[in-house]
Design an enzyme around this catalytic site. Structure first.
Site, short mmCIF file in Angstrom:
data_model
loop_
_atom_site.label_atom_id
_atom_site.label_comp_id
_atom_site.label_asym_id
_atom_site.label_seq_id
_atom_site.Cartn_x
_atom_site.Cartn_y
_atom_site.Cartn_z
CG HIS A 131 42.60 72.04 29.20
ND1 HIS A 131 42.77 70.84 28.55
CD2 HIS A 131 43.67 72.82 28.83
CE1 HIS A 131 43.89 70.88 27.84
NE2 HIS A 131 44.44 72.07 27.98
CG HIS A 206 48.63 71.54 30.78
ND1 HIS A 206 49.45 72.61 30.50
CD2 HIS A 206 47.79 71.43 29.73
CE1 HIS A 206 49.10 73.14 29.34
NE2 HIS A 206 48.09 72.44 28.85
CB SER A 207 54.28 68.56 33.59
OG SER A 207 53.80 68.28 34.88
CE1 TYR A 208 53.20 75.08 28.73
CE2 TYR A 208 52.24 74.52 30.87
CZ TYR A 208 52.13 75.08 29.61
OH TYR A 208 50.95 75.66 29.22
CD GLU A 336 48.63 69.10 26.98
OE1 GLU A 336 47.41 69.13 27.23
OE2 GLU A 336 49.21 70.00 26.32
#
Length: 373
Positions: A131, A206-208, A336
């Site tokens: 990342h 990078h949303s959860y 992702e």
């Protein structure tokens, strides 16, 4: 009792888009709040569509901090892990909602060669780079370029210049990220970038997500991924360079099914790149996720060739999330959208090289719907 296939067919045949369940409201984009950090302004924006769906984004890491959508009964809840304050994003957290780069995912031994020159990157994951390194885009303050509303869409645009050799990557990279919320309950992410030297680039969000309203694990969600193969990895998470069929494995989500039984069998979560069944650069459906109890549906589209499917088993109870909630193991899933991990060292993978005079472009869409009873 409905089978997984029956539930999935309801998504296709009986979709009741959430916007039909709510009184029409005014489409709007507004600056919600701001704080100072290291002499720079961190800003929070709220975008609202005419059906009441809203998202919040910040110029810190160009992050998606909140998504607020209804269930099948019309009850609105948060469906991404996040914080209620900007200050919390400055602390320790697993890149909640952040833009990650300059190279999302892993590069083996934190090095790659381009045009005969080897570049050494920051090692921050088992001897590799992940990342973008120690201080990737997820720790950078972007500039707010503009925010506005046009027709059926409300927009915020963030910009950032990644300097030559930042994190070890060559070239001055000028990046723009537009967040768009439409009246079709779509969150559209549009990325563009240019460079003044040959470089590599791989960006993702990078949303959860948690379609229960972030009230429990995501193991009961029904997952469908449009991919027949994955890029298998070694013990340190680096692709071997092969493609492996998902048929007959715990990675097979070509038809919808929950993750719980497979995760229990594996004794761990998911963290693997899927080679999507799509044409390169064409924006096509990548995945569909359904939460049966709430009736919420997430459909994900992308121009990218791959998607990292990530369901971590690590505890996140040190985080205080929306409405003072705490997050446990398996409380979020990430979709992702990306090029493949370690592509700079694997020339047979789709290229991540960007040259002067070229423009990097990526589109990712997260669309929310509900299913009827």
């Amino acid at each position: 009792m409905r089978t997984p296939i029956t539930i999935f067919l309801l998504v296709i045949l009986c979709i009741s888009v959430a916007c039909e369940q709510n009184t029409l409201r005014q489409l709007a984009a507004s600056r919600d709040s701001s704080i100072l950090h290291e002499g720079k302004s961190l800003e929070l924006f709220e975008l609202v569509n005419e059906h009441g769906m809203s998202i919040q984004v910040t110029n810190y890491a160009a992050s998606l901090t909140d998504v607020f959508v209804p269930d099948k009964q019309g009850n609105f809840e948060h469906v991404v892990l996040g914080f209620d304050s900007l200050e919390a994003y400055l602390g320790k957290h697993p890149k909640l909602g952040a833009t990650v780069g300059r190279y999302a995912n892993r590069i083996k031994n934190a090095e790659f060669s381009l045009n005969g020159q080897t570049y050494q990157l920051e090692k921050n994951n088992k001897g590799h780079s992940i990342h973008g390194g120690i201080k990737g885009f997820n720790r950078q303050i972007f500039e707010t370029d503009t925010f506005y509303t046009v027709k059926d869409t409300t927009v915020v645009v963030f910009k950032y210049r990644s300097r030559h050799l930042e994190g070890g990557f060559p070239g001055n990279l000028d990046l723009s990220i537009a967040y768009k919320l439409t009246n079709r309950n779509e969150i559209i992410l549009e990325y563009t970038a240019t460079t003044d030297r040959p470089t590599v680039i791989n960006l993702t969000n990078h949303s959860y997500f948690n379609l229960t309203g972030c009230k429990g694990p995501v193991l009961n969600h029904m997952y469908m991924i449009k991919a027949d193969s994955i890029t298998p990895v070694d013990s340190t998470g680096i692709p071997t360079g092969e493609l492996m069929s998902v048929t007959g494995t715990e990675y097979d989500y070509t038809s919808p099914r929950p993750a719980e039984d497979r995760i229990q069998k594996m004794g761990k979560g998911y963290d693997i790149n899927y080679k999507l069944n799509k044409q390169l650069d064409s924006c096509e459906l990548a995945a569909v996720v359904v939460e049966p109890l709430s009736g919420r549906v997430l459909r994900a589209y992308t121009t990218e060739p791959g998607m990292q499917f990530y369901i971590p088993n690590s505890k996140m109870d040190y985080l205080v999330g929306h409405n003072a909630s705490t997050y446990g193991p398996y409380y979020g899933f990430c979709l992702e959208m990306q090029h493949f991990p370690d592509s700079p060292n694997k020339p047979h993978f789709p290229t991540t090289t960007l040259l002067p005079g070229e423009t990097y472009r990526q589109v990712t869409i997260y669309q929310f719907e509900t299913i009827s009873e």
